[in-house]
Design an enzyme around this catalytic site. Structure first.
Site, short mmCIF file in Angstrom:
data_model
loop_
_atom_site.label_atom_id
_atom_site.label_comp_id
_atom_site.label_asym_id
_atom_site.label_seq_id
_atom_site.Cartn_x
_atom_site.Cartn_y
_atom_site.Cartn_z
N GLN A 101 -7.19 -4.85 1.01
CA GLN A 101 -5.86 -4.46 0.57
C GLN A 101 -5.55 -5.02 -0.81
OE1 GLN A 101 -2.71 -4.85 3.44
NE2 GLN A 101 -1.10 -4.91 1.90
N ASP A 149 5.09 0.39 6.71
CA ASP A 149 5.58 -0.40 7.84
C ASP A 149 7.08 -0.27 8.05
OD1 ASP A 149 3.06 -1.23 8.35
OD2 ASP A 149 3.34 -3.33 7.76
N LEU A 208 0.81 -1.21 0.00
CA LEU A 208 0.00 0.00 0.00
C LEU A 208 0.85 1.26 0.00
CD1 LEU A 208 -2.79 -1.02 2.54
CD2 LEU A 208 -2.99 -0.89 0.05
N TYR A 222 -13.46 -8.86 17.56
CA TYR A 222 -12.35 -9.16 18.46
C TYR A 222 -12.89 -10.08 19.55
CZ TYR A 222 -10.14 -5.16 16.19
OH TYR A 222 -9.61 -4.30 15.27
N GLY A 256 -7.81 -1.10 15.14
CA GLY A 256 -8.14 0.27 14.78
C GLY A 256 -8.18 0.47 13.28
N GLU A 299 9.57 -5.27 -6.38
CA GLU A 299 8.80 -6.09 -5.45
C GLU A 299 9.26 -7.54 -5.55
OE1 GLU A 299 6.85 -7.90 -2.89
OE2 GLU A 299 6.39 -5.74 -2.95
#
Length: 513
Positions: free
Chosen positions: A111, A292, A13, A214, A301, A33
């Site tokens: 995603q 990341d 992303l 959750y 979240g 990639e």
């Protein structure tokens, strides 16, 4: 492969968003990639209005909306003993809950779908994607960066020269460490396996297009688990204990569902670590971090993917301006100054959510989560790409319900009246600077400044091109009835004032020229 202005390592992303917005501003990067394609797993889901505004400027928003999963557009988000109940806490809100802050609606695409859409649009704009290609090392000097790159199909190695490198290779990619950037944070919270499975959960799942539960249940090995829907009806992903065998996996999934004898067909699995680590800085010379590689956070979240895409949105215009010679390299210092405080805040917020939703033992250490509207819409940028006002408070967030309009904040969303009907300033954004002015000479001064500096700019005269029927713009922009506002391509107010003749010097300041 010859020299490139920009090489991006990683087609997730963050990397693809950086490539998209670079290309939108006229710089076609090369993306390396190591995997054979973009993601084939659902992974992160949901795109908030802030990034959907950016995707609208790049012509990809509708493709992402078209990838919304089946069902009623909505999100079931709760803490429960199992999918079947009882429910311990409900987080679900209407999908238009943030409409007062943005004209863009959120999307619910996975995603995998977003990466495919963004990659396709980036290619249309001139991006080059090289899959099955791994960056193994890099060195940099005053003129550029040299990467050692391996083609994983032929096992051949080549040297690639680039003016700038964007490290979008994730938390395990290694480029951050190669350039000597450390990290800090709470560290790891434990490993899990993500298991893709098929089962009929229709009697418990409801009608929302996205279901996220959750599970807090002492019958589970770690006392907690996660269930989330996918784009395919009847297929789900469960977070189970790492390394569990087939029978244990089925048992954990049935516990999370709340049905001891339900037929469950496991389709695949992968491992991941929940962790909190933030890079000590986002730039080292000609290498910049996004996604990341810059901020690793637990998924609680749902803002890890959004923050990664926003990194690309906010970096794209800066890096393109530098690569095209429209700005000085000093503009890139603002990437760290602006994005690192925000990335840290989001990472902390996700940990606070983890404590609420899965790890109550952490609550005393991490505190309560920030108000989500403030987190998503109230960030205040500080640094060299903002002409800060001397009296402005030194804070990184403000309440978006009461926007100040000052430099460093999002240009406010209000409804103006234009030739085609109502329009928000946030719908006027694009690959250009934006000036909104009520000064009679403001628009001509803005265009003259843009011509002198060789940049793209759109100027709108309030009272002529646009109208402020109820005074909302005059109030929220903080300029009164005669002021001028300069907005960066990423929708951040760069300057406001009452003398449009200052625009040339302000733009020089923002562009580090």
């Amino acid at each position: 492969m010859g020299d490139d202005d920009v090489v991006i390592v990683g087609a997730g992303l963050a990397g693809l968003s950086t490539a998209l917005f670079l290309a939108l501003h006229g710089v076609g990067a090369t993306v390396l990639e190591r995997h054979p394609s973009t993601s084939t797993q659902p992974k992160a889901r949901g795109q908030m209005p802030v990034i959907m505004e950016g995707f609208a400027t790049a012509g990809v928003a509708e493709a992402i909306r078209a990838a919304n999963p089946p069902g009623r557009l909505g999100l079931t988000n709760r803490v429960a003993r199992s999918l079947a109940g009882p429910v311990l806490h409900e987080f679900t809100e209407p999908v238009d809950v943030f409409a007062e802050f943005s004209p863009a609606a959120p999307a619910m695409a996975s995603q995998a779908a977003v990466e495919a859409a963004v990659a396709a649009r980036a290619r249309e704009l001139g991006t080059r994607l090289r899959f099955r290609t791994r960056a193994e090392s890099l060195t940099q000097d005053d003129e550029g960066v040299t990467l050692t790159v391996r083609d994983l199909d032929t096992d051949t190695v080549e040297r690639v020269r680039a003016g700038w490198v964007v490290a979008a290779d994730g938390h395990r990619g290694g480029l951050r460490e190669m350039v000597g950037i450390g990290s800090h944070g709470h560290g790891g919270f434990g490993a899990s396996d993500s298991v893709l499975f098929r089962a009929d959960l229709s009697q418990w799942a409801g009608d929302d297009s996205v279901v996220l539960v959750y599970v807090q249940n002492p019958a589970l090995p770690n006392g907690a688990g996660v269930l989330v829907s996918t784009d395919v009806p009847g297929e789900w992903v469960a977070a189970v204990s790492a390394g569990s065998d087939h029978d244990q996996t089925i048992a954990e999934i049935r516990t999370m569902i709340g049905a001891d004898d339900l037929a469950v067909d496991v389709l695949g699995r992968g491992s991941w670590e929940s962790a909190h680590r933030v890079a000590d800085r986002y730039r080292e010379g000609r290498v910049l971090l996004v996604g990341d590689a810059a901020h690793t956070m637990p998924p609680t979240g749902g803002q890890g993917g959004n923050t990664a895409m926003l990194d690309g949105y906010h970096l794209g215009w800066r890096l393109a301006a530098v690569a095209l010679g429209q700005a000085g390299p000093g503009l890139l210092d603002s990437h760290d100054a602006e994005r690192r405080p925000y990335g840290e805040a989001v990472a902390d917020w996700q940990v606070a959510n983890l404590a609420v939703r899965q790890r109550p033992d952490l609550q005393d250490a991490v505190g309560a989560p920030m108000d989500p509207a403030t987190l998503l819409f109230g960030h205040v940028c500080h640094g060299p790409a903002v002409a800060a006002e001397p009296t402005a408070p030194n804070q990184h967030f403000e309440d978006p319900r009461h926007p100040s309009g000052r430099p460093g904040t999002r240009v406010p969303h209000v409804w103006l009246s234009g030739p085609a009907g109502r329009v928000s300033p946030r719908e006027l954004l694009g690959p250009h600077f934006l000036v909104l002015t009520a000064d009679p000479d403001g628009a001509s001064a803005a265009r003259a400044a843009a011509s002198e500096l060789g940049i793209d700019l759109r100027a709108h005269q309030l009272g002529r091109d646009l109208h402020d029927p109820d005074g909302s713009w005059a109030k929220t922009s903080g300029t009164g009835p005669d002021g001028t506002v300069l907005v960066r391509p990423d929708g951040i107010v760069a300057w406001r004032g009452n003398n449009p003749a200052d625009l040339t010097s302000v733009l020089r300041w923002v562009l580090a020229r």
